[in-house]
Design an enzyme around this catalytic site. Structure first.
Site, PDB file in Angstrom:
ATOM      1  N   GLY A   1      -4.078  -5.334   0.301  1.00 31.74           N
ATOM      2  CA  GLY A   1      -4.194  -5.758   1.691  1.00 31.74           C
ATOM      3  C   GLY A   1      -3.434  -7.042   1.950  1.00 31.74           C
TER       4      GLY A   1
ATOM      5  N   GLN B   1      -1.232 -14.701   6.014  1.00 37.77           N
ATOM      6  CA  GLN B   1      -0.661 -14.818   4.663  1.00 37.77           C
ATOM      7  C   GLN B   1       0.863 -14.857   4.670  1.00 37.77           C
ATOM      8  OE1 GLN B   1      -3.317 -11.561   2.917  1.00 37.77           O
ATOM      9  NE2 GLN B   1      -2.984 -12.912   1.183  1.00 37.77           N
TER      10      GLN B   1
ATOM     11  N   CYS C   1      -6.185 -12.198  -4.851  1.00 38.62           N
ATOM     12  CA  CYS C   1      -5.576 -12.401  -3.538  1.00 38.62           C
ATOM     13  C   CYS C   1      -4.111 -12.748  -3.746  1.00 38.62           C
ATOM     14  CB  CYS C   1      -6.300 -13.539  -2.822  1.00 38.62           C
ATOM     15  SG  CYS C   1      -5.590 -13.945  -1.214  1.00 38.62           S
ATOM     16  N   LEU C   2      -3.245 -12.155  -2.923  1.00 37.36           N
ATOM     17  CA  LEU C   2      -1.806 -12.429  -3.063  1.00 37.36           C
ATOM     18  C   LEU C   2      -1.489 -13.899  -2.779  1.00 37.36           C
ATOM     19  CD1 LEU C   2      -0.382  -9.206  -1.354  1.00 37.36           C
ATOM     20  CD2 LEU C   2      -0.490  -9.709  -3.811  1.00 37.36           C
TER      21      LEU C   2
ATOM     22  N   HIS D   1     -12.384  -8.891   2.811  1.00 37.28           N
ATOM     23  CA  HIS D   1     -11.421  -9.876   2.298  1.00 37.28           C
ATOM     24  C   HIS D   1     -10.394 -10.235   3.380  1.00 37.28           C
ATOM     25  CE1 HIS D   1      -8.907 -11.541  -1.143  1.00 37.28           C
ATOM     26  NE2 HIS D   1      -8.022 -11.478  -0.159  1.00 37.28           N
ATOM     27  N   GLU D   2      -9.861  -9.205   4.061  1.00 40.17           N
ATOM     28  CA  GLU D   2      -8.833  -9.464   5.090  1.00 40.17           C
ATOM     29  C   GLU D   2      -9.441 -10.112   6.329  1.00 40.17           C
ATOM     30  OE1 GLU D   2      -5.984  -9.364   3.908  1.00 40.17           O
ATOM     31  OE2 GLU D   2      -6.544  -8.152   2.180  1.00 40.17           O
TER      32      GLU D   2
ATOM     33  N   HIS E   1      -9.598 -13.715   5.825  1.00 43.04           N
ATOM     34  CA  HIS E   1      -8.316 -14.391   6.069  1.00 43.04           C
ATOM     35  C   HIS E   1      -8.145 -14.718   7.554  1.00 43.04           C
ATOM     36  CE1 HIS E   1      -6.270 -14.568   2.256  1.00 43.04           C
ATOM     37  NE2 HIS E   1      -6.384 -13.280   2.015  1.00 43.04           N
TER      38      HIS E   1
HETATM   39 ZN   LIG Z   1      -6.202 -12.350   0.225  1.00 46.91          ZN
END
Ligand SMILES: [Zn+2]
Length: 169
Positions: free
Chosen positions: A45, A50, A92-93, A134-135, A138
């Site tokens: 995701g 991000q 997480c990226l 999670h998203e 963000h």
């Molecule tokens: Zn993330």
């Protein structure tokens, strides 16, 4: 176009994002870039903040590009229902190299707009419910380490600060 992924400590990741107004050609291009960036990473995701865009939208694909019907784009999302609890490791990226066990809902029902502006209601359990939460975090300016406590959280943050000092973050 693949866009650089912002990392923990970048202000855009720590502030709530703004709702998307009209779904313009620019928004559609943003979504295309987010999908490309997600698959290149690769990840499950990616939320707009991000890649430095403080707007409330995210893309999720629990198959990581293996099955096209798993690709979800959700604009101005909001939870309708969340039930249960799961404890699994996630990453997480925006925090490459770090994983931790985070409590997430086991099931989530979420609504939002698709790219054509139609309201959709989606349901997910397991990994998909985890990805939705999670998203959504963000979009509210939260990253997963903020759900951790004590030593685990301090250890990750200490390692990140060290990488920041070394210029490797
Ligand atoms: Zn993330």
């Amino acid at each position: 176009m693949i866009r650089p992924i912002r990392r923990y400590g970048d202000a855009v990741l720590h502030l709530p994002a703004e709702p998307v107004g009209e779904i313009t050609a620019e928004v559609r291009e943003l979504v295309r870039d987010m999908i490309e960036t997600l698959y290149a990473a690769p990840g499950v995701g990616l939320a707009a903040p991000q890649i430095g865009v403080p707007l409330r939208l995210f893309v999720v694909d629990v198959s990581v590009g293996r099955s096209s019907q798993d690709l979800i784009t959700l604009i101005n999302p909001g939870f309708v229902e969340r039930t249960g609890m799961q404890l699994e490791e996630e990453g997480c990226l925006s925090l490459p190299g770090f994983n931790a066990t985070v409590a997430r809902p086991q099931f989530a029902r979420i609504k939002g707009l698709d790219l054509s502006g139609r309201e959709v209601i989606l349901e997910g359990k397991g990994l998909l419910a985890r990805a939705f939460q999670h998203e959504m975090d963000h979009l509210d300016g939260r990253v997963f380490v903020e759900h951790l406590r004590g030593i685990k959280r301090d250890l990750i943050l200490r390692k990140i600060r060290k990488q920041m000092r070394n210029g490797t973050w």
